[in-house]
Design a protein around this motif. Structure first.
Motif, PDB file in Angstrom:
ATOM      1  N   TYR A   1      21.428  -2.215  30.535  1.00 26.00           N
ATOM      2  CA  TYR A   1      21.586  -0.976  31.320  1.00 26.00           C
ATOM      3  C   TYR A   1      20.662   0.128  30.812  1.00 26.00           C
ATOM      4  N   TYR A   2      20.531   0.261  29.497  1.00 26.28           N
ATOM      5  CA  TYR A   2      19.770   1.374  28.926  1.00 26.28           C
ATOM      6  C   TYR A   2      18.270   1.253  29.197  1.00 26.28           C
ATOM      7  N   SER A   3      17.802   0.053  29.524  1.00 27.21           N
ATOM      8  CA  SER A   3      16.380  -0.115  29.827  1.00 27.21           C
ATOM      9  C   SER A   3      16.039   0.301  31.255  1.00 27.21           C
ATOM     10  N   VAL A   4      17.073   0.466  32.105  1.00 28.25           N
ATOM     11  CA  VAL A   4      16.803   0.845  33.503  1.00 28.25           C
ATOM     12  C   VAL A   4      17.500   2.140  33.908  1.00 28.25           C
TER      13      VAL A   4
ATOM     14  N   GLU B   1      16.940   5.209  33.320  1.00 31.81           N
ATOM     15  CA  GLU B   1      16.054   6.291  33.754  1.00 31.81           C
ATOM     16  C   GLU B   1      15.345   5.963  35.056  1.00 31.81           C
ATOM     17  N   ILE B   2      15.409   4.702  35.475  1.00 28.03           N
ATOM     18  CA  ILE B   2      14.714   4.280  36.696  1.00 28.03           C
ATOM     19  C   ILE B   2      15.638   4.357  37.905  1.00 28.03           C
ATOM     20  N   LEU B   3      16.895   3.957  37.719  1.00 22.16           N
ATOM     21  CA  LEU B   3      17.810   3.788  38.852  1.00 22.16           C
ATOM     22  C   LEU B   3      18.892   4.862  38.896  1.00 22.16           C
ATOM     23  N   LEU B   4      19.155   5.333  40.100  1.00 22.15           N
ATOM     24  CA  LEU B   4      20.310   6.168  40.408  1.00 22.15           C
ATOM     25  C   LEU B   4      21.237   5.354  41.303  1.00 22.15           C
ATOM     26  N   PRO B   5      22.511   5.713  41.410  1.00 22.99           N
ATOM     27  CA  PRO B   5      23.399   4.964  42.310  1.00 22.99           C
ATOM     28  C   PRO B   5      22.868   4.873  43.736  1.00 22.99           C
TER      29      PRO B   5
ATOM     30  N   ASP C   1      29.821   4.781  34.420  1.00 25.91           N
ATOM     31  CA  ASP C   1      31.060   5.310  33.822  1.00 25.91           C
ATOM     32  C   ASP C   1      31.334   4.660  32.462  1.00 25.91           C
ATOM     33  N   LEU C   2      31.128   3.354  32.381  1.00 29.63           N
ATOM     34  CA  LEU C   2      31.339   2.643  31.120  1.00 29.63           C
ATOM     35  C   LEU C   2      30.333   3.101  30.060  1.00 29.63           C
ATOM     36  N   ALA C   3      29.080   3.260  30.483  1.00 32.11           N
ATOM     37  CA  ALA C   3      28.037   3.670  29.534  1.00 32.11           C
ATOM     38  C   ALA C   3      28.310   5.055  28.974  1.00 32.11           C
ATOM     39  N   LEU C   4      28.787   5.971  29.836  1.00 30.79           N
ATOM     40  CA  LEU C   4      29.100   7.323  29.386  1.00 30.79           C
ATOM     41  C   LEU C   4      30.220   7.332  28.360  1.00 30.79           C
ATOM     42  N   LYS C   5      31.137   6.393  28.486  1.00 30.19           N
ATOM     43  CA  LYS C   5      32.250   6.299  27.526  1.00 30.19           C
ATOM     44  C   LYS C   5      31.908   5.396  26.344  1.00 30.19           C
ATOM     45  N   GLU C   6      30.633   4.890  26.341  1.00 38.44           N
ATOM     46  CA  GLU C   6      30.146   4.014  25.270  1.00 38.44           C
ATOM     47  C   GLU C   6      31.005   2.773  25.119  1.00 38.44           C
ATOM     48  N   GLU C   7      31.445   2.247  26.251  1.00 38.80           N
ATOM     49  CA  GLU C   7      32.224   1.011  26.254  1.00 38.80           C
ATOM     50  C   GLU C   7      31.320  -0.166  26.616  1.00 38.80           C
ATOM     51  N   PRO C   8      31.680  -1.377  26.240  1.00 37.41           N
ATOM     52  CA  PRO C   8      30.860  -2.551  26.566  1.00 37.41           C
ATOM     53  C   PRO C   8      30.722  -2.716  28.089  1.00 37.41           C
ATOM     54  N   ILE C   9      29.588  -3.280  28.494  1.00 35.89           N
ATOM     55  CA  ILE C   9      29.348  -3.523  29.919  1.00 35.89           C
ATOM     56  C   ILE C   9      29.265  -5.033  30.121  1.00 35.89           C
ATOM     57  N   ASP C  10      30.300  -5.594  30.730  1.00 36.18           N
ATOM     58  CA  ASP C  10      30.297  -7.027  31.045  1.00 36.18           C
ATOM     59  C   ASP C  10      31.151  -7.247  32.290  1.00 36.18           C
ATOM     60  N   MET C  11      31.304  -8.483  32.667  1.00 33.65           N
ATOM     61  CA  MET C  11      32.010  -8.826  33.897  1.00 33.65           C
ATOM     62  C   MET C  11      33.434  -8.273  33.894  1.00 33.65           C
ATOM     63  N   HIS C  12      34.123  -8.395  32.782  1.00 37.23           N
ATOM     64  CA  HIS C  12      35.526  -7.995  32.722  1.00 37.23           C
ATOM     65  C   HIS C  12      35.684  -6.476  32.709  1.00 37.23           C
TER      66      HIS C  12
ATOM     67  N   VAL D   1      33.573  -4.202  33.779  1.00 35.24           N
ATOM     68  CA  VAL D   1      33.152  -3.635  35.072  1.00 35.24           C
ATOM     69  C   VAL D   1      34.246  -3.821  36.112  1.00 35.24           C
ATOM     70  N   THR D   2      34.848  -5.008  36.122  1.00 40.85           N
ATOM     71  CA  THR D   2      35.949  -5.270  37.062  1.00 40.85           C
ATOM     72  C   THR D   2      37.104  -4.298  36.829  1.00 40.85           C
ATOM     73  N   GLU D   3      37.433  -4.070  35.565  1.00 42.79           N
ATOM     74  CA  GLU D   3      38.527  -3.163  35.234  1.00 42.79           C
ATOM     75  C   GLU D   3      38.188  -1.719  35.621  1.00 42.79           C
ATOM     76  N   GLN D   4      36.924  -1.331  35.412  1.00 41.59           N
ATOM     77  CA  GLN D   4      36.517   0.035  35.757  1.00 41.59           C
ATOM     78  C   GLN D   4      36.546   0.246  37.277  1.00 41.59           C
ATOM     79  N   LEU D   5      36.169  -0.776  38.030  1.00 44.50           N
ATOM     80  CA  LEU D   5      36.238  -0.703  39.496  1.00 44.50           C
ATOM     81  C   LEU D   5      37.689  -0.562  39.949  1.00 44.50           C
ATOM     82  N   ARG D   6      38.583  -1.251  39.238  1.00 44.54           N
ATOM     83  CA  ARG D   6      40.009  -1.149  39.570  1.00 44.54           C
ATOM     84  C   ARG D   6      40.500   0.281  39.301  1.00 44.54           C
TER      85      ARG D   6
END
Length: 513
Positions: free
Chosen positions: A48-51, A53-57, A74-85, A87-92
């Motif tokens: 995520y951190y490599s892109v 600055e390139i991508l907006l929602p 949202d996960l990155a701002l809270k410094e939480e891991p970004i993975d399938m699980h 992201v699914t929980e954050q969407l919920r």
């Protein structure tokens, strides 16, 4: 026969199909790449951190992908891991899991990606598709309004320029540079400064005391020169433009939103020829003044001074004109008189303060882009008029009118203060302040602050160095002119041999011719 009949029908219907294809285009998009990028971000830890600055929602065309990317942010701002699980929980938590296709869709995204090796390249393609869609949107709005007879074309052009400027700003990105080439550029500038006799690294203003503080106006700097009305803001920048263009051959562009080009040139004539403004306006010059005008006017011819008196200039028009001036005339300095008369047409603001903030921020960006100093004049608010005492009338940074962002964006803020205007004739230590103006360097991001004194000749709308005047020499030249004036009056002629007049003795000395 059936075959021919079918062919005939195809030929007959082909124009309709062409028309449908022509107007039935899909917006630029790359949905497969969007899915690959999202899957890669959930696969590798720092993808995520490599892109980021390139991508907006909004860069994502598919609405579900846009919501997934928001969850990743949202996960990155809270410094939480970004993975399938996660992201699914954050969407919920965001209440949109079912809208994006549920956990099954998230699983599919990660299943189809092998690695994040090309994530940055793919992200740039997605960003380019987004910019293309934005250009189509802006063009459609402009097209629709252009067909409306009630639309004012001048306003529409301003609005179009503003919208295109907003789109272009989203694509302005500067890559990180390794320090070596930057060091080389810095050393090169130091070497250039060392070769100058005055030792300045920037553009000299012609005012020696000021140049000692600033080392000349520096490239990419935004300089704000502010004062209350009648302090001589325009006279100051005209005197400075005259010094730069005539004494140092530096090309200068002056954008005046308050005066016409002819009025500006009249000010320059007053300044250079030292003839009072009323006489310039009504043409009632004495014979020796016609001589002064004719002789000193030669300094202004071919001077690299470029004037623009477009009223209510927008920051977007300025950007276009400035680029052209730098490219075609190698302009080294831009002066704007004055900032509060500019606008940011084509953009919507909640208040005038927000608009002024956008203008000042854009001016700073333009200075960096063109790598030249930009001087913008600014009005001060009336608060200082209510302050009492000798020091009460001295401007402060809090007096900048309409926006604190002006102070924030500026690399340097200078105030012009003439104590004599407020009936203060000495500095409290017995030193006369009559005919003097203070230039107060209140903010200097890359150097010292301080106060300097310049001589102000109000009748000529002119600022000079304090040591430029030698009264005895000046009076000697005045006497010589008066003698010639009497001779001219007797002969009723202005045919004078200019070679009879020697140049002024001291260097940088302004005398009547």
């Amino acid at each position: 026969m059936e075959s021919n009949s079918k062919n005939t029908k195809r030929k007959a219907s082909s124009p309709i199909v062409t028309a449908q294809n022509e107007y039935g285009k899909l917006p630029p998009q790359a949905i497969e790449l969007e899915e690959d990028v999202l899957g890669a971000m959930m696969l590798e830890k720092d993808a995520y951190y490599s892109v980021s600055e390139i991508l907006l929602p909004d860069c994502f065309y598919k609405d579900a992908n846009k919501k997934i990317y928001k969850a990743i942010i949202d996960l990155a701002l809270k410094e939480e891991p970004i993975d399938m699980h996660t992201v699914t929980e954050q969407l919920r938590k965001n209440g949109v899991l079912d809208e994006v296709g549920g956990a099954y869709y998230i699983t599919l995204l990660t299943a189809k990606v092998a690695s994040a090796a090309h994530i940055e390249f793919h992200s740039r393609i997605i960003a380019q598709k987004y910019l293309a869609r934005e250009l189509i949107r802006v063009s459609s709005e402009i097209l629709s309004k252009a067909f409306d007879d009630r639309t004012d074309v001048a306003d529409l052009m301003q609005e179009a320029e503003g919208m295109l400027f907003e789109v272009s700003q989203r694509n302005v990105k500067k890559d990180v540079q390794q320090i070596n080439p930057i060091i080389e550029e810095a050393v090169k500038r130091i070497q250039e400064a060392s070769k100058r006799p005055e030792g300045l690294s920037g553009i000299p203003s012609g005012f020696h005391s000021l140049d000692k503080i600033t080392s000349g106006w520096q490239r990419s700097d935004l300089i704000i020169i502010a004062a209350r009305p009648a302090m001589g803001k325009t006279a100051f920048v005209i005197s400075m433009a005259r010094n730069m263009a005539i004494d140092y051959n530096v090309p200068v562009a002056l954008f005046s939103l308050e005066m016409s080009n002819v009025q500006l040139v009249n000010r320059l004539l007053m300044n250079v020829c030292e003839i009072e403004g009323d006489k310039i306006k009504n043409g009632q010059l004495a014979p020796f003044e016609w001589l002064q005008l004719d002789y000193k006017l030669k300094k202004l011819y071919d001077a690299p001074i470029y004037l623009d008196d477009t009223p209510s200039l927008s920051v977007f028009e300025l950007r276009t004109k400035a680029r052209r001036l730098v490219k075609e005339h190698h302009i080294k300095m831009l002066i704007i008189d004055y900032l509060q008369l500019m606008n940011a047409s084509g953009m919507t603001f909640g208040s005038r303060e927000q608009e002024v903030s956008t203008i000042s921020r854009s001016l700073k960006g333009l200075a960096k882009e063109l790598d030249i100093p930009i001087i913008a004049l600014s009005q001060l608010n009336r608060s200082l008029e209510g302050r009492l005492g000798r020091e009460g009338k001295r401007p402060q940074l809090s007096d900048l009118r309409e926006s604190g962002a002006i102070e924030q964006d500026a690399d340097m803020v200078c105030f012009i203060h003439r104590p004599e205007y407020y009936k203060v004739t000495d500095d409290g230590q017995g030193n006369s302040l009559i005919g003097l103006a203070e230039i107060i360097v209140a903010k200097h991001r890359n150097g010292a602050t301080g106060d300097i004194l310049l001589r102000f000749k109000g009748q000529f709308a002119k600022f000079t160095n304090r040591d430029d005047d030698d009264d005895s020499t000046y009076q000697g030249y005045v006497s010589k002119i008066n003698e010639d004036n009497a001779s001219l009056a007797a002969n009723n002629s202005l045919n004078v041999d200019y070679d009879a007049y020697p140049p002024p003795p001291p260097p940088n000395h302004d005398v009547p011719f």
